[in-house]
Design an enzyme around this catalytic site. Structure first.
Site, PDB file in Angstrom:
ATOM      1  N   LYS A   1       0.848  -1.188   0.000  1.00 33.88           N
ATOM      2  CA  LYS A   1       0.000   0.000   0.000  1.00 33.88           C
ATOM      3  C   LYS A   1       0.891   1.248   0.000  1.00 33.88           C
ATOM      4  O   LYS A   1       1.938   1.263   0.650  1.00 33.88           O
ATOM      5  CB  LYS A   1      -0.879  -0.036   1.262  1.00 33.88           C
TER       6      LYS A   1
ATOM      7  N   SER B   1      -9.793   1.600   2.864  1.00 34.00           N
ATOM      8  CA  SER B   1      -8.906   2.414   2.067  1.00 34.00           C
ATOM      9  C   SER B   1      -7.861   1.626   1.280  1.00 34.00           C
ATOM     10  O   SER B   1      -7.309   2.133   0.308  1.00 34.00           O
ATOM     11  CB  SER B   1      -8.191   3.416   2.977  1.00 34.00           C
TER      12      SER B   1
ATOM     13  N   SER C   1     -10.240  -1.064   6.871  1.00 34.58           N
ATOM     14  CA  SER C   1      -9.625  -0.747   5.576  1.00 34.58           C
ATOM     15  C   SER C   1      -8.954  -1.919   4.861  1.00 34.58           C
ATOM     16  O   SER C   1      -8.585  -1.814   3.702  1.00 34.58           O
ATOM     17  CB  SER C   1      -8.601   0.370   5.734  1.00 34.58           C
TER      18      SER C   1
END
Lengths: 488, 481
Positions: free
Chosen positions: A68, A143, A167
């Site tokens: 990420k 996210s 997330s």
């Protein structure tokens, strides 16, 4: 070989027996990225050159993965999908990136997220929206949107995400894959761009529970750079996946799972609840004991506001370093306040600014007692309630979401939710409040679109959560799925 | 009109530690900018603080030395505000549970004890330092994250003189506890002054004016005196003092920086990245044991227990290392006044003459004590002792070794002396004759000189003289028989 559907152990065996080279797997991943990037936008940065470090004898050595883009990678652009960091190249490595390098895993790219990891839609990155691999008209959730999409598309067998409210576990549900965040402190956060420090966790996406155990075994461990990490434990999660679960006791929450609550809801929510109850029966047959437990509805309704208050407050402070002074887009101005003001004005999207204003308001002296401190008290009450239940039960199971991934047109940026479904869609923040280990795995497909089931366990008992999740996966028989396996 | 002056101080002092408060970068003073810097000190995305235990120990120790109550656990808070010298956008400090609360420090003003009450002492991190040029500013992050303690007094100081005395004595606490070098010219010790004036008999405090970041103690004095003057004139005119922050310039005058309408809201909350650290009684007791006797106690003890003059007590208690040295000499000496004499006249004067510190002084305190004891037991003469000491200092040798090497110990043995005296007299029959026949007593000194010469000055001159008199008299009597 069938790279897209292979497990980590299958890839490892292929490398070890010389059937395939690590670089060939990397090239395969690159090929898939090229194929999917335009449509799905999973990556912010693609590492086009093969580079392998580290050991040869780990299970993930030579295997491609994605990170990420809010994890610090020295020399590699790390943007947190925000304009304010769009040119930021870190000078140090996050602890987990170091560990993955040392274990010989091969980074293929940095994945798209909701700006600064704030948001659950995957639609707020400075580089555009991330699409659901099962249906381009739908979101993947966030996210950790890009990491979920990359694993769901088969680009990489595993990817790293972060989880502050859900997330990792929500996009895992919408992407038909496994998403696991272990106990708070099990994995070092050093180098993870902080959103809300007391809620932030690092975890992984994989296509089966076994791979989640393999990756977590690499990532876990005490870190002198993170005072909140737990002491090391002499246990390998992979070795305990098939321990006997007989007598393990699970519970689900009546106020979330009762079918009558959703009489007027969408068909797919009803189907999810129905499937959940069928799953409960199957789990009982498989040896679990499963009880329905009633929890005060007011407490459950407080989960979402509590989460918003604490996370916005911490986020405001955590992101106060983004001023364009030390790094980022330096702006001109008459004085220092104007320089910082302008950088933050152009650097953040409206949604982020809204959360910072909220956070600032929440922390103001005159509001702090009523908002921030009360939220901290409610958080404590919820955690105490859970710990009480964990005295009797080994885990909590619930649908990871009620609906399938929503269509883009159905989500506005106002973050408003159907009030009836608020608890059903937001309960996974419980695991962030208490730092509980929590895993989402695929439960069923509604018209070809995946919905996950979530299991949350006792703090520090990551081994047992993975063990129970393995059993649930064995019962449900959904694993190693890649988008496109089903036609929508 | 005369006004009552009310002053409160906020004193910042950088702690001496190997590394910074929350990072592993070195905590050292350097003129080269931006070399003692880690990602943590720059506030880069993803960094986390790691608490420096040494800094905590030193903050707790200082709090104890100032008679503060310590907390049951260490907790840090965030103070949120934007400024270019604050890279994270917040400072890690202590609000919830400071390292110490409700303490005091006694100071001497004109020989009278005055108790200055301490509101609290907390540990925090220093900011980066800014250097302003005409069109741009530069940031040096070397100071960013350096452990800093802040000591806040109650508003109980009543004059510039008291304020400066408190600052000097507080610095001595830092130095005696060895928690900081407290060099104000390096900005290691800085001070904010809050000052207000009130009419005699008035109960409510006057409007407070704050003066920030004053390094030198004499600047504190000048600033306070200037402010008393300025505020008095305002009040005399019947006007109101404005609540504001003022800075002091090199001309000794203060200038308005900003008016303070409302206090800034720092939006404090507990730092979530640092788990609470419990403090056990054992841990605190171990720190308490390390606290040495402080200056004022030493000053009073020297006068009361050892009968030192106020002057000598002042000189010997002013510096911890000199005082420790003196204590070692005293504790190992039979004769306090002799020990005092050796330390003040010989040791201290040598330090001044050679411009060296007590650490660099070549003779150990225990050796001085041994030397003092030999003088007091009359094994060597006082003059001789001093001479040996200076020789030891010059040659950087141990004086006792010098005595042993050169057989410098005094000869007091009468049998030995008699043999020597007889030898000398036999060698000088003419001088013996002068006494025996003419009764010339001037030969006494001649023979003493000869004895000293023969013995390399080791003979006890007093005993020698007495024995020489007796021997000469004995020979005179023999002659007559």
């Amino acid at each position: 070989m069938d790279y897209k559907h292979s497990t980590i152990e299958q890839l490892n065996e292929a490398i070890c027996t010389g059937k395939v080279k690590s670089e060939e797997l990397f090239n395969e991943a690159m090929h898939l990225i090229e194929q999917y990037q335009e449509d799905y936008n999973a990556f912010v940065t693609i590492i086009s050159k093969y580079k392998k470090y580290g050991q040869k004898d780990t299970l993930i050595s030579g295997i491609p993965y994605a990170l990420k883009d809010n994890i610090s990678t020295s020399g590699i652009l790390t943007t947190a999908s925000s304009n304010i960091l769009k040119d930021y190249i870190p000078v140090y490595d996050a602890t987990i990136y170091k560990k993955l390098k040392q274990a010989g895993a091969v980074l293929v790219g940095k994945t798209t997220l909701d700006e600064l990891a704030m948001g659950g839609t995957g639609t707020t990155a400075h580089t555009g929206i991330v699409r659901n691999p099962y249906d381009k008209q739908r979101l993947i959730g966030g996210s950790s949107a890009g990491s979920a999409a990359a694993v769901s598309l088969g680009i990489v067998p595993f990817a790293i995400g972060s989880d502050t409210g859900d997330s990792i576990r929500k996009p895992a549900s919408f992407g038909g894959i496994v998403g696991f965040k272990p106990t708070y402190g099990r994995i070092s956060r050093y180098g993870l761009f902080a959103f809300a420090s007391s809620l932030d966790h690092i975890g992984c996406f994989t296509r089966n529970v076994r791979d989640a155990a393999i990756v977590t075994d690499i990532l876990k461990g005490n870190d002198p750079n993170d005072m909140t990490t737990l002491p090391d434990e002499e246990v390998c999660y992979l070795d305990h996946l098939n321990d006997d679960i007989k007598g393990r006791k699970l519970f689900y929450i009546k106020e979330i799972c009762e079918e009558k609550i959703y009489q007027d809801s969408d068909e797919n929510v009803k189907k999810t609840i129905e499937t959940f109850h069928q799953t409960v029966e199957k789990l009982k047959e498989a040896g679990f004991e499963v009880d329905e437990v009633s929890i005060n509805k007011e407490l459950l309704n407080a989960i979402y506001p509590t989460y918003m208050i604490i996370s916005c407050a911490e986020a405001t402070s955590n992101n106060a370093n983004l001023t364009g002074i030390q790094f980022g887009p330096r702006q001109d101005g008459q004085d220092i306040n104007e320089i910082m003001f302008r950088a933050r004005t152009i650097g953040f999207s409206e949604l982020i600014k809204r959360r910072f204003v909220l956070g600032s308001y929440i922390l103001q002296k005159e509001n702090q007692e009523k908002l921030f401190k009360n939220a901290c008290r409610v958080r404590r009450m919820i955690v105490d309630k859970m710990n009480d239940l964990f005295k009797e039960y080994d885990g909590l199971i619930l649908p990871a979401s009620g609906t399938i991934a929503p269509e883009f047109t159905h989500t506005s940026k106002s973050e408003k939710l159907d009030p009836k479904a608020t608890v059903l869609e937001n309960h996974m923040a419980i695991a962030n409040f208490g730092g509980f280990p929590s895993i989402t795995l695929p439960m069923y497909y509604y018209k070809g679109l995946p919905v996950g089931i979530n299991l949350t366990g006792r703090p520090r008992e990551d081994k047992d959560v993975l063990n129970m999740a393995q059993k649930i996966e064995d019962v449900l028989q959904i694993k190693n799925k890649v988008a496109g396996d089903y036609d929508v | 009109m005369m006004y009552k002056v009310v002053i409160g101080l906020e004193v910042h002092c950088e702690l001496k530690t190997k590394s910074k408060n929350f990072s592993s970068a070195p905590n050292e003073f350097t003129m080269t900018p931006n070399i003692h810097v880690s990602p943590v000190d720059l506030g880069l995305p993803g960094i986390l603080p790691v608490v420096n235990e040494e800094a905590c120990r030193k903050a707790l120790k200082t709090a104890m030395a100032l008679h503060c109550t310590n907390p049951d656990e260490i907790v840090f808070d965030r103070k949120n505000y934007f400024y270019p010298d604050l890279p994270k956008g917040y400072q890690i400090t202590q609000v919830t549970k400071p390292m110490g609360i409700h303490g005091y420090l006694d100071i001497l003003v004109h020989g009278e004890r005055k108790r200055i009450f301490i509101h609290q002492l907390h540990l925090e991190e220093d900011t980066a330092s800014l250097e302003h040029a005409s069109t741009f500013s530069l940031i040096d992050y070397n100071r960013s994250g350096v452990p800093l303690i802040e000591i806040v007094t109650e508003p109980c100081i009543e004059s510039a003189e008291e304020a400066v005395q408190f600052l000097e004595d507080l610095r001595d606490v830092f130095l005696f506890c060895e928690v900081s070098e407290a060099k104000s010219n390096y900005g290691q010790m800085r001070c904010d002054v809050n000052i207000s004036l009130m009419k005699e008999g008035q109960k409510e405090l006057g409007t407070k004016v704050e003066m920030k970041n004053i390094n030198a103690f004499n600047a504190v004095k000048t600033a306070i005196e200037y402010e008393i003057q300025r505020q008095s004139e305002i009040l005399d005119r019947g006007e109101k003092v404005i609540q504001e922050t003022r800075r002091i310039d090199e001309d000794g005058k203060t200038y308005s920086m900003r008016e303070k309408v409302d206090a800034i809201d720092y939006k404090y909350f507990i730092e979530p990245n640092i788990p609470k650290i419990p403090l056990s009684k054992e841990y605190l007791d171990a720190i308490r044991k390390e606290i040495p006797m402080l200056k004022l106690e030493r000053f009073e003890r020297y006068q009361e227990e050892y009968g030192l003059s106020e002057y000598d007590a002042g000189v010997l208690s002013a510096d911890k290392k000199i005082s420790d040295y003196f204590n070692t000499v005293i504790e190992n000496s039979e004769d306090v006044s002799l020990a005092l004499n050796f330390v003040t006249t010989s040791v201290l004067s040598t330090l001044n003459k050679l411009n060296i510190t007590i650490d660099e002084f070549p003779v150990k305190a225990t050796s001085i004590a041994e030397l003092v004891n030999r003088v007091s037991l009359k094994k060597i003469s006082f003059d001789h002792g001093k001479k040996i000491l200076y020789k030891a200092i010059e040659e950087k040798k141990d004086p006792i070794d010098l005595i042993n090497e050169q057989h410098l110990e005094q000869i007091n043995d009468e049998e030995k002396l008699l043999t020597i005296i007889n030898n000398v007299m036999n060698e000088h029959p003419e001088q013996v004759r002068q006494y025996v026949e003419d009764g010339n007593t001037f030969v006494y000194n001649f023979f003493v000189g000869q004895v000293m010469k023969t013995t390399n000055r080791q003979a006890n001159p007093n005993i020698s003289l007495q024995m020489i008199k007796e021997e000469l008299e004995r020979r005179k009597q023999n002659e007559r028989k």
